[in-house]
Design a protein around this motif. Structure first.
Motif, PDB file in Angstrom:
ATOM      1  N   ASN A 266      -3.233  18.626 -23.662  1.00 58.05           N
ATOM      2  CA  ASN A 266      -3.435  17.660 -22.589  1.00 58.05           C
ATOM      3  C   ASN A 266      -2.414  16.521 -22.680  1.00 58.05           C
ATOM      4  OD1 ASN A 266      -4.586  16.420 -20.383  1.00 58.05           O
ATOM      5  ND2 ASN A 266      -6.313  15.581 -21.520  1.00 58.05           N
ATOM      6  N   GLU A 267      -2.176  16.029 -23.882  1.00 61.48           N
ATOM      7  CA  GLU A 267      -1.202  14.953 -24.069  1.00 61.48           C
ATOM      8  C   GLU A 267       0.200  15.424 -23.691  1.00 61.48           C
ATOM      9  OE1 GLU A 267      -1.779  13.823 -28.141  1.00 61.48           O
ATOM     10  OE2 GLU A 267      -3.618  12.726 -27.708  1.00 61.48           O
ATOM     11  N   GLU A 268       0.551  16.649 -24.094  1.00 61.10           N
ATOM     12  CA  GLU A 268       1.861  17.194 -23.740  1.00 61.10           C
ATOM     13  C   GLU A 268       1.999  17.350 -22.227  1.00 61.10           C
ATOM     14  OE1 GLU A 268       1.983  20.792 -26.012  1.00 61.10           O
ATOM     15  OE2 GLU A 268       2.469  19.748 -27.879  1.00 61.10           O
ATOM     16  N   ALA A 269       0.942  17.787 -21.574  1.00 57.67           N
ATOM     17  CA  ALA A 269       0.972  17.951 -20.123  1.00 57.67           C
ATOM     18  C   ALA A 269       1.131  16.607 -19.424  1.00 57.67           C
ATOM     19  CB  ALA A 269      -0.294  18.658 -19.644  1.00 57.67           C
ATOM     20  N   ARG A 270       0.448  15.596 -19.920  1.00 58.69           N
ATOM     21  CA  ARG A 270       0.590  14.259 -19.324  1.00 58.69           C
ATOM     22  C   ARG A 270       2.032  13.768 -19.407  1.00 58.69           C
ATOM     23  NH1 ARG A 270      -4.506  11.534 -18.667  1.00 58.69           N
ATOM     24  NH2 ARG A 270      -6.117  12.580 -19.872  1.00 58.69           N
ATOM     25  N   ILE A 271       2.676  13.994 -20.544  1.00 58.78           N
ATOM     26  CA  ILE A 271       4.067  13.582 -20.714  1.00 58.78           C
ATOM     27  C   ILE A 271       4.961  14.348 -19.751  1.00 58.78           C
ATOM     28  CG2 ILE A 271       6.021  13.610 -22.316  1.00 58.78           C
ATOM     29  CD1 ILE A 271       3.923  13.072 -24.572  1.00 58.78           C
TER      30      ILE A 271
END
Length: 54
Positions: free
Chosen positions: A20-25
């Motif tokens: 999820n964090e990677e997708a947000r970035i």
């Protein structure tokens, strides 16, 4: 019913959070790149079929 393995669940949640964090970035970087190459008005025109620029 099967038993829930807490270690597996914890690993799954950790992986989900990281993903999820990677997708947000990625989404943030895409948005930044898009806004750097075009104006907000022209983006709206593309999304809404060209009526926004009139």
């Amino acid at each position: 019913m099967s038993r829930i393995d807490i270690a597996e669940l914890t690993e799954f949640l950790h992986t989900l959070k990281k993903s999820n964090e990677e997708a947000r970035i990625m989404v943030k970087n895409i948005k930044t790149a898009l806004m750097n190459t075009t104006s907000e008005l022209s983006v709206k025109a593309i999304v809404y079929g060209g009526d926004e620029e009139k």
